[in-house]
Write a protein that holds these residues in place. Structure first.
Motif, short mmCIF file in Angstrom:
data_model
loop_
_atom_site.label_atom_id
_atom_site.label_comp_id
_atom_site.label_asym_id
_atom_site.label_seq_id
_atom_site.Cartn_x
_atom_site.Cartn_y
_atom_site.Cartn_z
N VAL A 1 -4.91 -5.27 -12.12
CA VAL A 1 -3.93 -5.79 -11.17
C VAL A 1 -4.67 -6.20 -9.90
CG1 VAL A 1 -1.75 -5.33 -9.98
CG2 VAL A 1 -2.27 -4.17 -12.13
N SER A 2 -4.31 -7.32 -9.38
CA SER A 2 -4.99 -7.80 -8.17
C SER A 2 -4.66 -6.92 -6.97
CB SER A 2 -4.57 -9.24 -7.88
OG SER A 2 -3.19 -9.30 -7.55
N LYS A 3 -5.57 -6.88 -6.02
CA LYS A 3 -5.37 -6.05 -4.83
C LYS A 3 -4.16 -6.53 -4.03
CE LYS A 3 -10.24 -4.77 -4.31
NZ LYS A 3 -11.42 -4.80 -3.40
N GLU A 4 -3.92 -7.84 -4.03
CA GLU A 4 -2.79 -8.38 -3.28
C GLU A 4 -1.47 -7.87 -3.84
OE1 GLU A 4 -5.21 -10.09 -4.53
OE2 GLU A 4 -6.34 -10.74 -2.77
N THR A 5 -1.38 -7.86 -5.18
CA THR A 5 -0.14 -7.39 -5.81
C THR A 5 0.07 -5.90 -5.54
OG1 THR A 5 -0.36 -9.04 -7.56
CG2 THR A 5 1.08 -7.16 -7.99
N ILE A 6 -0.99 -5.11 -5.65
CA ILE A 6 -0.87 -3.67 -5.39
C ILE A 6 -0.44 -3.42 -3.95
CG2 ILE A 6 -2.17 -1.52 -5.23
CD1 ILE A 6 -3.89 -2.46 -7.52
N GLU A 7 -1.03 -4.17 -3.01
CA GLU A 7 -0.68 -3.97 -1.60
C GLU A 7 0.76 -4.38 -1.33
OE1 GLU A 7 -1.40 -2.51 2.06
OE2 GLU A 7 -2.74 -2.48 0.31
N LYS A 8 1.20 -5.43 -1.97
CA LYS A 8 2.57 -5.91 -1.77
C LYS A 8 3.59 -4.89 -2.27
CE LYS A 8 5.48 -9.92 -2.82
NZ LYS A 8 5.52 -11.24 -3.49
N ILE A 9 3.36 -4.37 -3.47
CA ILE A 9 4.29 -3.39 -4.04
C ILE A 9 4.20 -2.08 -3.27
CG2 ILE A 9 4.81 -2.04 -6.10
CD1 ILE A 9 3.96 -4.42 -7.78
N ARG A 10 3.01 -1.72 -2.77
CA ARG A 10 2.88 -0.49 -1.99
C ARG A 10 3.72 -0.58 -0.71
NH1 ARG A 10 -2.27 -0.43 -1.29
NH2 ARG A 10 -2.83 1.04 -2.95
N ASN A 11 3.71 -1.71 -0.08
CA ASN A 11 4.48 -1.86 1.15
C ASN A 11 5.97 -1.76 0.89
OD1 ASN A 11 2.12 -2.25 2.62
ND2 ASN A 11 2.17 -4.48 2.35
N LEU A 12 6.42 -2.20 -0.28
CA LEU A 12 7.84 -2.14 -0.60
C LEU A 12 8.29 -0.75 -1.05
CD1 LEU A 12 8.18 -5.50 -2.61
CD2 LEU A 12 9.06 -5.04 -0.31
N ALA A 13 7.43 0.00 -1.75
CA ALA A 13 7.88 1.24 -2.41
C ALA A 13 7.37 2.51 -1.79
CB ALA A 13 7.45 1.19 -3.89
N GLU A 14 6.32 2.46 -0.99
CA GLU A 14 5.67 3.69 -0.54
C GLU A 14 6.60 4.57 0.29
OE1 GLU A 14 1.37 5.08 1.26
OE2 GLU A 14 2.16 3.09 1.79
N LEU B 1 5.89 -8.74 -11.28
CA LEU B 1 6.87 -8.29 -12.28
C LEU B 1 6.17 -7.80 -13.55
CD1 LEU B 1 9.53 -11.13 -11.88
CD2 LEU B 1 9.77 -8.74 -11.20
N LYS B 2 5.05 -8.45 -13.90
CA LYS B 2 4.35 -8.06 -15.13
C LYS B 2 3.76 -6.66 -15.02
CE LYS B 2 0.50 -9.58 -18.05
NZ LYS B 2 -0.57 -10.61 -18.23
N PHE B 3 3.22 -6.34 -13.86
CA PHE B 3 2.57 -5.03 -13.68
C PHE B 3 3.40 -4.10 -12.80
CE2 PHE B 3 -0.93 -8.04 -14.42
CZ PHE B 3 -1.53 -7.45 -15.53
N LEU B 4 4.70 -4.34 -12.71
CA LEU B 4 5.53 -3.57 -11.79
C LEU B 4 5.52 -2.08 -12.13
CD1 LEU B 4 7.63 -3.30 -9.53
CD2 LEU B 4 9.40 -3.84 -11.23
N SER B 5 5.79 -1.74 -13.36
CA SER B 5 5.92 -0.33 -13.75
C SER B 5 4.61 0.42 -13.47
CB SER B 5 6.29 -0.22 -15.22
OG SER B 5 6.33 1.12 -15.62
N LYS B 6 3.51 -0.19 -13.86
CA LYS B 6 2.22 0.49 -13.68
C LYS B 6 1.85 0.60 -12.20
CE LYS B 6 -2.51 0.45 -15.39
NZ LYS B 6 -2.37 1.81 -15.93
N THR B 7 2.16 -0.42 -11.44
CA THR B 7 1.81 -0.41 -10.02
C THR B 7 2.65 0.60 -9.25
OG1 THR B 7 1.28 -2.77 -10.21
CG2 THR B 7 1.46 -1.86 -8.00
N VAL B 8 3.95 0.68 -9.54
CA VAL B 8 4.80 1.66 -8.89
C VAL B 8 4.33 3.07 -9.23
CG1 VAL B 8 7.13 2.64 -8.83
CG2 VAL B 8 6.82 0.17 -8.72
#
Length: 972
Positions: free
Chosen positions: A298-311, A352-359
């Protein structure tokens, strides 16, 4: 050396020389490489020769092999590749003496679009490895056995953490035992061969690893112990590691101390590391270049984006200790759905593709950060705190043993079932024992985590967890010689929130005690977790926290699951599974101390609930009887194709096991045991023993008694004097034809009839109403071996060694007679007895002119037969010959103190007082005191009535040929 082309297909030999294989000096292909043959002019000339009429001859194929030989624990070991399974991505044969194991690895060619590693490990032991044809109907191996599943897990656990992150291509490992000499366990060999095969393959992997087994005999550690040495060892440690970190630990022990266990671990690490260099050298000679596989990262940008929304919302959930397991899960799911809506609005396909794993990654970061920085756990506990414990033993009283154990939200129901020795599990392993008498079956139904699922076949996880608990409890079971039952524990997980296998250990220990099994002490288990902070530059652990009694979420988000079970004295079983690519051994050893403290807390709760084997109700206790029969008699019981045996089992509910000359009966309680023994007796009977109790049917009634059919069609005589303790005038007043009775064999009369007694049976039932063995243990030396209830096995020997005071003297005497070398009982039919009785009656009438009437307590003394013989003569003869009885003072001979009479000092003419002990047809058996019996023959023409217990003044008139005192009435 002959050229390859001259021995090849004639059509190929007509090709120009420049296109032939010898032109390029190619010989063969091995391990992904091409081998080169030697070049010579003779071979070249032969290759261009025209086609002849000669038949082509097959060439000699040369296989290029590579070997590494080394020694560990004084045992030579060989790694070989290139000869077998050359098409596999990696293949290695590991040999130790005559045991050889082949391990192969292969990887799928697809892109690996998934979010997990589909690693499959299959271990197989085919019977050809030990020169045996399978006993199955199809004569071939079927589904994987439990041992094969366990060995597959043993290989899987240390190699899985070393695959790189994002590598989600399907990988299959297949390990097969090629040959076995029965001296070495192939499981550790297969794990090392798998590591070598992965090193040879082009699959990216962070090995090699080394796997070693350590044993201990008489306090001395043994490296690579043989199967025979393991049978004497109190430790079976399997340890896997890389050069500097631990990957896997599996232990079975007999209460080894934490200190000794740490010493074994520190010995195992350098020994296991000896496997690493040979694998590296072999890979350098025959290994493939590692292939560039596509990693699902997963790209760092995607991880950072989901982290900001869910953390932030995730942290709010984890900081609230009021959430339960399912409430917390529902809250986290809602957070995931909210993030998904946001990504859908932004049309972020990668997110969306890596949502479950990233969360899940964000959850892991939040939980681990709070534990490291604040020491705060998900449910609010401190790091070394054990969840609240609830224990209940005997919650299902009808079963042999049961318990309910809860720790936090984890709940397990355990039951114990006892069986006959013949019901032990049969094993078809190439090594180890052929049977297993203790089994623990672990079940994880879908409802325990509120899911819907299907139960199909053996589950690797269930087999692994059950075996771990089984090894933990096996150390405290009594020896097989003292406890021959087969034991099965069923563990049903009712609710799961972490460490159900350790809850199974606790519940199983209580259930064993509830079943009355004399275990040495309780066994408890606890799972220890680890949360660490790793330096991204060096990969070393900077900081860490050890967690006691981890939740399911802490297991999922943590670094390891370290299950440790044992007693107060020491450890009995360990299983370590980790997620990172190794943990330092120092941290592993540090976990032993908090695990001990947690285990002791749980043991306190268990001992407050049950601290000793329960005395179960005898009516519900299982019974086991072993009977000896001839093979012909057993064949009669089995019937054609086992039909009669199955019918008896269906009608009674008991289990019948048959071996050479031995019949084993297992019943769930006393009533079922009596029922099945009655069925067996009706078919083949039992060996008739004095003191044995048999069920029979009255076939005919005579003036002097009744004839009984019992013990598989045999005939016995129930004399009128043995009907009751009260006077009986007529036999028909007490029994009737066709009536079924439980009768005791009390001996054999002078005519050869088997003498049966009803009153002795009534007396036995009355005096032994509380006997734990009941009617099954009739205590003749050759009587079937009947085990008492399991909770009273520890006092059985005391009962056998101390005679019962309530047991009548004549029963004890009859037991002595049965154990002597007297001839076997002569069985006569009722017709033969009637015929002999007629002749006796004619003889009596001719000599006396009158008949004799018999009563159980009052008899006319008109029987002039001078050949009267007491049934106790053999016993009295032993008494009179026993020098230990000569204890009386000679001055006491003329007194009436019968207790001081000695058979050796009894003289003719001595007058004393005796009691009527038994009344016989032709005389009396007198109790002279001191355990001495005498006899009095009825005198001709004298009419007098006698009663049992009546005191008589008698005089010693003579002695029989066997030294028995013959008494006469003395009138002052």
């Amino acid at each position: 050396m002959a050229s390859v082309s001259s021995k090849a297909n004639p059509l190929i030999s007509t090709l120009p020389h420049i296109l032939t294989w010898p032109r390029f000096r190619f010989r063969t292909m091995c391990s992904g490489r091409l081998g080169f043959a030697s070049y010579s002019s003779s071979s070249t000339s032969a290759s261009v020769s025209p086609v002849t009429s000669e038949t082509p001859v097959a060439g000699t194929k040369v296989l290029e092999t590579f070997k590494e030989e080394f020694e560990i624990g004084s045992r030579p070991i060989t790694l070989e590749t290139g000869k077998i399974a050359r098409f596999a991505n990696g293949a290695v044969v590991l040999a130790m003496e005559e045991t050889k194991v082949l391990s192969t690895v292969a990887s799928a060619k697809g892109d690996g679009v998934r979010d997990f590693l589909p690693l499959t490990v299959e271990y197989q032991e085919k019977q050809f490895a030990q020169g045996v044809i399978p006993n199955t109907y199809m004569r071939r191996e079927g589904a994987p056995k439990e041992r094969e599943l366990l060995c597959g897990r043993l290989i899987d656990r240390p190699i899985r953490p070393l695959f790189p992150p994002g590598f989600y291509h399907e990988v299959q490992v297949m390990a097969s035992v090629l040959s076995s000499d029965g001296k070495q366990d192939p499981d550790v060999m297969a794990a090392n061969a798998t590591s070598a095969a992965l090193m040879l393959s082009d699959i990216p992997w962070g090995g090699p690893i080394g796997v070693i087994r350590i044993g201990r005999i008489c306090g001395q550690f043994i490296v690579n112990p043989s199967i025979n040495e393991l049978s004497m060892s109190d430790l079976n440690l399997v340890y896997a590691c890389t050069r500097d970190k631990t990957l896997m630990i599996d232990v079975q022990a007999r209460e080894i101390s934490e200190r000794d266990l740490e010493a074994a671990l520190r010995l195992a690490h350098p020994e296991a590391a000896k496997y690493l260099e040979p694998q590296i050298r072999l890979a350098a000679k025959a290994g493939k270049q590692k292939k560039e596989y596509k990693l699902s990262m997963v790209s760092k940008e995607t991880i950072e984006k989901i982290r900001n929304l869910a953390e932030a919302p995730i942290e709010a959930v984890f900081t609230d200790p009021t959430y339960g397991k399912f409430e917390r899960g529902e809250a986290l799911d809602r957070i995931t759905q909210d993030v998904k809506k946001t990504l859908e609005e932004e049309r972020d396909e990668e997110g969306l593709k890596f949502l479950s794993k990233t969360v899940d990654t964000v959850r892991k970061e939040v939980v681990r950060r709070r534990i490291i920085s604040e020491g705060s756990r998900v449910d609010g506990r401190v790091l070394d705190e054990v969840r609240p414990v609830y224990c209940e033993a005997g919650n299902l009283p009808v079963l042999h043993g049961s318990s309910l154990f809860s720790r936090g939200d984890t709940q397990v129901l355990c039951t114990v079932t006892l069986g006959a020795p013949g019901q032990a599990q049969r094993l078809d392993s190439v090594v180890g024992p052929s049977t297993k008498r203790f089994m623990l079956h672990y079940s994880f139904p879908p409802f325990c985590i509120n899911e819907v699922g299907k139960r199909v076949g053996l589950n690797r996880r269930e087999v692994g967890h059950g075996t771990l608990a089984e090894k933990a409890l096996l150390a405290v079971l009594p020896p097989e010689d003292d406890f021959p039952y087969t034991v099965r524990i069923n563990s049903e997980v009712m609710a799961s929130d972490g460490s159900t296998s350790m809850a199974t250990v606790c519940g199983g220990s209580m259930a064993l005690m509830d079943a009355g099994i004399v275990v040495r002490e309780h066994v408890a288990g606890v799972s220890v977790g680890l949360v660490s902070e790793v330096d991204s530059a060096t990969g070393e652990i900077k900081d860490y926290r050890i967690l006691t009694d981890i939740l399911g979420l802490e297991d999922h988000l943590g670094d390891m699951d370290f299950k440790i079970a044992g007693t107060r004295k020491g450890v009995t079983a360990i299983q370590l599974d980790i997620k990172p690519a190794g943990i330092p051994l120092d941290i592993i050893c540090e976990c032993l101390e908090p695990a001990l403290r947690g285990r002791l807390q749980i043991l306190d709760h268990m001992e407050r609930e049950i601290d000793a084997p329960h005395a179960k109700d005898d009516r519900n206790s299982p019974r086991l009887a072993t009977l000896k029969y001839s093979n012909d008699a057993i064949r009669r019981l089995i019937g054609p194709l086992g039909a009669l045996k199955r019918k008896i089992e269906e009608e009674t509910g008991a289990r019948i096991s048959v071996s050479d000359g031995t019949l084993t009966l297992l019943a769930k309680n006393q009533a079922v045991m009596e029922k099945v023994q009655e069925k067996v007796d009706l078919v083949i009977g039992r060996e008739i023993e004095v003191g044995g109790i048999y069920k029979g049917t009255i076939t005919s009634i005579k003036e002097y008694g009744a004839f009984v059919e019992f013990n598989g069609g045999q005939q016995g005589l129930l004399h009128i004097s043995e009907l009751s303790n009260e006077p009986v005038t007529r036999v028909s007043d007490v029994v009737s034809v066709g009536q079924q009775l439980s009768l005791m064999c009390i001996g054999q009369d002078v005519r050869g009839n088997i003498k049966l007694s009803l009153k002795a049976t009534l007396h036995r039932i009355g005096s032994n109403a509380d006997d734990t063995v009941g009617e099954l243990k009739v205590s003749a030396p050759k009587e079937p071996n009947v085990l008492p209830p399991v909770n009273q096995l520890h006092i059985q020997q005391e009962k056998e060694d101390s005679p019962s005071e309530d047991q009548p003297f004549e029963h004890n005497m009859n037991v002595e007679i049965s154990s002597s070398s007297s001839p076997a009982i002569l069985i006569r039919s009722a017709a033969e007895c009637e015929e002999e009785e007629k002749y006796s009656a004619v003889d009596l009438s001719s000599r006396n002119g009158s008949s004799t009437s018999r009563s159980s307590l009052k008899l006319k003394t008109e029987a002039p037969d001078l050949n009267f013989r007491s049934d106790d003569e053999d016993t009295d003869e032993r008494h009179s010959a026993d020098p230990s009885l000569l204890q009386n003072n000679p001055n006491d001979m003329e007194t009436d103190n019968v207790a001081n009479i000695s058979a050796r000092r009894l003289k003719i003419g001595m007058v004393l007082t005796a009691k009527v002990h038994q009344i016989r047809a032709r005389g009396l058996v007198l109790d002279l005191g001191g355990g001495i019996r005498g006899m009095y023959r009825f005198e001709t023409g004298v009419k007098r009535y006698f009663g049992v217990g009546e005191e008589l003044r008698v005089k010693c008139s003579s002695f029989s040929g066997k030294g028995i005192p013959v008494m006469s009435l003395f009138e002052e």
